[in-house]
Design a protein around this motif. Structure first.
Motif, short mmCIF file in Angstrom:
data_model
loop_
_atom_site.label_atom_id
_atom_site.label_comp_id
_atom_site.label_asym_id
_atom_site.label_seq_id
_atom_site.Cartn_x
_atom_site.Cartn_y
_atom_site.Cartn_z
N LEU A 1 -5.81 -6.95 5.17
CA LEU A 1 -7.09 -5.84 5.42
C LEU A 1 -6.58 -4.53 6.07
O LEU A 1 -6.82 -3.68 5.77
N ALA A 2 -5.64 -4.90 7.24
CA ALA A 2 -5.08 -3.77 7.94
C ALA A 2 -4.25 -2.84 7.32
O ALA A 2 -4.30 -1.57 7.52
N ALA A 3 -3.03 -3.23 6.38
CA ALA A 3 -2.07 -2.62 5.96
C ALA A 3 -2.60 -1.29 5.36
O ALA A 3 -1.96 -0.11 5.53
N PRO A 4 -3.47 -1.28 4.20
CA PRO A 4 -3.78 -0.19 3.56
C PRO A 4 -4.59 0.93 4.69
O PRO A 4 -4.39 1.85 4.52
N LEU A 5 -5.31 0.54 5.41
CA LEU A 5 -5.92 1.28 6.64
C LEU A 5 -4.96 1.93 7.34
O LEU A 5 -5.09 3.23 7.55
N VAL A 6 -4.09 1.38 7.92
CA VAL A 6 -2.91 1.78 8.77
C VAL A 6 -2.13 2.92 8.17
O VAL A 6 -1.82 3.88 8.44
N VAL A 7 -1.76 2.42 6.71
CA VAL A 7 -1.11 3.38 5.88
C VAL A 7 -1.76 4.64 5.63
O VAL A 7 -1.27 5.69 6.11
N GLU A 8 -3.15 4.64 5.49
CA GLU A 8 -3.85 6.02 5.37
C GLU A 8 -3.78 6.57 6.40
O GLU A 8 -3.88 7.93 6.66
N GLY A 9 -4.05 5.89 7.62
CA GLY A 9 -4.12 6.60 8.97
C GLY A 9 -2.92 7.31 9.27
O GLY A 9 -2.87 8.30 9.79
N VAL A 10 -1.69 6.52 8.98
CA VAL A 10 -0.44 7.28 9.24
C VAL A 10 -0.24 8.40 8.27
O VAL A 10 0.51 9.36 8.99
N PHE A 11 -0.70 8.38 7.11
CA PHE A 11 -0.48 9.70 6.41
C PHE A 11 -1.45 10.95 6.97
O PHE A 11 -0.91 12.11 6.61
N LEU A 12 -2.07 10.54 7.70
CA LEU A 12 -2.87 11.72 8.45
C LEU A 12 -1.77 12.54 9.16
O LEU A 12 -2.05 13.70 9.54
N PHE A 13 -0.78 12.01 10.06
CA PHE A 13 0.04 12.85 10.64
C PHE A 13 1.60 12.59 10.08
O PHE A 13 2.43 13.11 10.81
N GLY A 14 1.83 11.47 9.24
CA GLY A 14 3.13 11.28 8.81
C GLY A 14 3.49 11.03 7.47
O GLY A 14 2.52 11.37 6.50
N THR A 15 4.33 10.42 7.10
CA THR A 15 4.94 10.06 5.69
C THR A 15 4.94 8.52 5.75
O THR A 15 4.91 7.85 6.63
N TRP A 16 5.40 7.95 4.74
CA TRP A 16 5.65 6.23 4.31
C TRP A 16 6.52 6.16 5.18
O TRP A 16 6.72 4.64 5.71
N ARG A 17 7.76 6.82 5.68
CA ARG A 17 8.95 6.55 6.43
C ARG A 17 8.29 6.14 7.95
O ARG A 17 8.78 5.54 8.63
N PRO B 1 0.82 -1.03 -0.10
CA PRO B 1 -0.09 0.02 0.13
C PRO B 1 1.01 1.25 -0.19
O PRO B 1 0.21 2.33 -0.19
N LEU B 2 2.08 1.03 0.32
CA LEU B 2 2.93 2.12 0.12
C LEU B 2 3.73 2.45 -1.16
O LEU B 2 4.39 3.46 -1.40
N ILE B 3 3.34 1.64 -2.09
CA ILE B 3 4.29 1.50 -3.33
C ILE B 3 3.97 2.67 -4.32
O ILE B 3 5.11 3.26 -4.76
N VAL B 4 3.11 3.57 -4.18
CA VAL B 4 2.66 4.57 -5.02
C VAL B 4 3.61 5.78 -4.51
O VAL B 4 4.47 6.10 -5.31
N PRO B 5 3.61 6.16 -3.44
CA PRO B 5 4.36 7.13 -2.93
C PRO B 5 6.03 6.85 -2.80
O PRO B 5 6.75 7.54 -3.24
N VAL B 6 6.20 5.30 -2.60
CA VAL B 6 7.84 4.96 -2.73
C VAL B 6 8.01 5.23 -4.19
O VAL B 6 9.03 5.68 -4.54
#
Length: 392
Positions: free
Chosen positions: A152-168, A35-40
């Motif tokens: 199931l969780a990975a894309p949701l976690v990624v989008e949640g983290v993007f609310l306050f952080g980056t892919w790193r 789920p991080l592949i597009v920004p990476v």
């Protein structure tokens, strides 16, 4: 008598649930790049085909560690090998998050594979220690909910983290989770406190001489490609072919795993009810057809297949692990799992996804999915010849 019965259930369920949770962390760490592949891809200016090399790095590390895990577990015990897996994952995730170039990221992903590969043989051996053989189908089905929940969780976690952080930030957060859980299991984990079987040429020969081993290895390789390889490509497929936003693609990717998670419970019951062979035939044929169907049609059809295809793919694994446990000689369960998933993993999570990415980049995602599903269908006749013997 009832109290003894409840204590017996707790003796089985608590270690099984702990191992399932650790497997979730293990699997999440290995698939979080998807789920991080597009920004990476944007950060490192990668083509679709070059992203395949990132996934290959994880696959190679995973396969190397999985094959060598027996050398580790025979010295550390299965329990400590699981702990080592978690600590290695934590360090590797932190390293990946800090990478500033493609080569640095590939090194971190390779080490994530190393940490992931140390777990599976010891996890499977620990399960067969605490769970009676007549319940192996259900036990492995519960254990296999971990990948489905991670998907199931990975894309949701990624989008949640993007609310306050980056892919790193995603890599840093999960590095901390791995270290904390590793410390907890080191002090409180009880399953697997025995040494693994040292891999030897004699033991390997006993396993690889069984034709059922090679049939299952092919099945695992193709199923892993249908699970991980297809999952890795889906965000790019939805963004590039259907012009969906990254957020929408990740939301569909997450929701598409719900049915597969629900069906895993039924898969364990069906495996025990129909028998391992009949269940494998059903799941292999259905997975091949649905993977072909995923690559063709308008967006509505593709979305429908996004929900259908994972159902049959994830159902293969409980039956496959149960079959491996029955064909392996006593005391060699972890070695059989390691050999099978090592060979199948190199192909299924590395080489086949790399080929699929190259095909998708050259002639389209539809042909990549169709080729994979077609190969699975061509292998179906071998499963009719599979010989497994379930102990009671």
């Amino acid at each position: 008598m009832e109290a003894l019965h409840l204590r017996g259930k707790r003796h089985i369920l608590l270690p099984l649930l702990a191992l399932t949770g650790i497997f979730w962390i293990n699997f999440f760490s290995r698939i979080i790049l998807s789920p991080l592949i597009v920004p990476v891809q944007e950060a490192f200016s990668l083509s679709i085909s070059r992203t395949g090399w990132l996934f290959l790095a994880t696959s190679i590390g995973y396969s190397v560690a999985l094959f060598c895990s027996g050398f580790v577990s025979c010295r550390l015990t299965h329990h400590k090998t699981v702990v080592l897996s978690l600590f290695t994952l934590g360090a590797a995730l932190g390293m990946t998050g800090m990478s500033t170039c493609v080569w640095g990221m590939m090194a971190g992903l390779f080490l994530i594979g190393i940490g992931g590969g140390l777990y599976l043989g010891s996890g499977a051996a620990s399960i067969t220690e605490v769970v009676p053989v007549k319940h192996w189908g259900k036990a492995f089905a519960l254990h296999e909910t971990a990948p489905s929940v991670a998907f199931l969780a990975a894309p949701l976690v990624v989008e949640g983290v993007f609310l306050f952080g980056t892919w790193r930030t995603v890599f840093y957060l999960f590095a901390g989770v791995c270290f904390l859980v590793g410390l907890a299991y080191l002090s409180m984990g009880r399953a697997g406190r025995f040494a693994g079987q040292m891999p030897s040429l004699g033991n390997i020969k006993v396993i690889v001489r069984n034709p059922a081993f090679w049939i299952l290895t092919v099945g695992f390789g193709l199923s892993i490609a249908m699970e991980i390889g297809v999952y890795n490509l889906l965000p790019l497929y939805l963004v590039h072919d259907f012009e969906l936003a990254r957020e929408s693609a990740n939301m569909l990717l997450s929701l598409s795993r719900v049915l597969g998670l629900i069906m895993l419970v039924g898969a364990g019951w069906l495996t025990d009810r129909l028998g391992v062979k009949a269940a494998l035939i059903l799941f292999v044929g259905s997975a091949g057809l649905s993977t072909i169907a995923l690559g063709w049609g308008p967006l509505g059809w593709v979305v429908a297949m996004l929900f259908v295809q994972p159902v049959f793919v994830v159902c293969f694994f409980p039956a496959g692990f149960a079959a491996l446990s029955t064909i392996a000689p006593a005391g060699m369960n972890d070695l059989a799992v390691s050999l099978c998933v090592t060979i199948g993993g190199i192909a299924g999570s590395g080489l086949l996804p790399l080929c699929m990415a190259a095909i998708a980049d050259g002639i389209g995602f539809s042909y990549a999915f169709s080729l994979l599903g077609g190969v699975m269908l061509l292998c179906l006749p071998f499963f009719f010849r599979l010989r497994v013997a379930r102990e009671s």
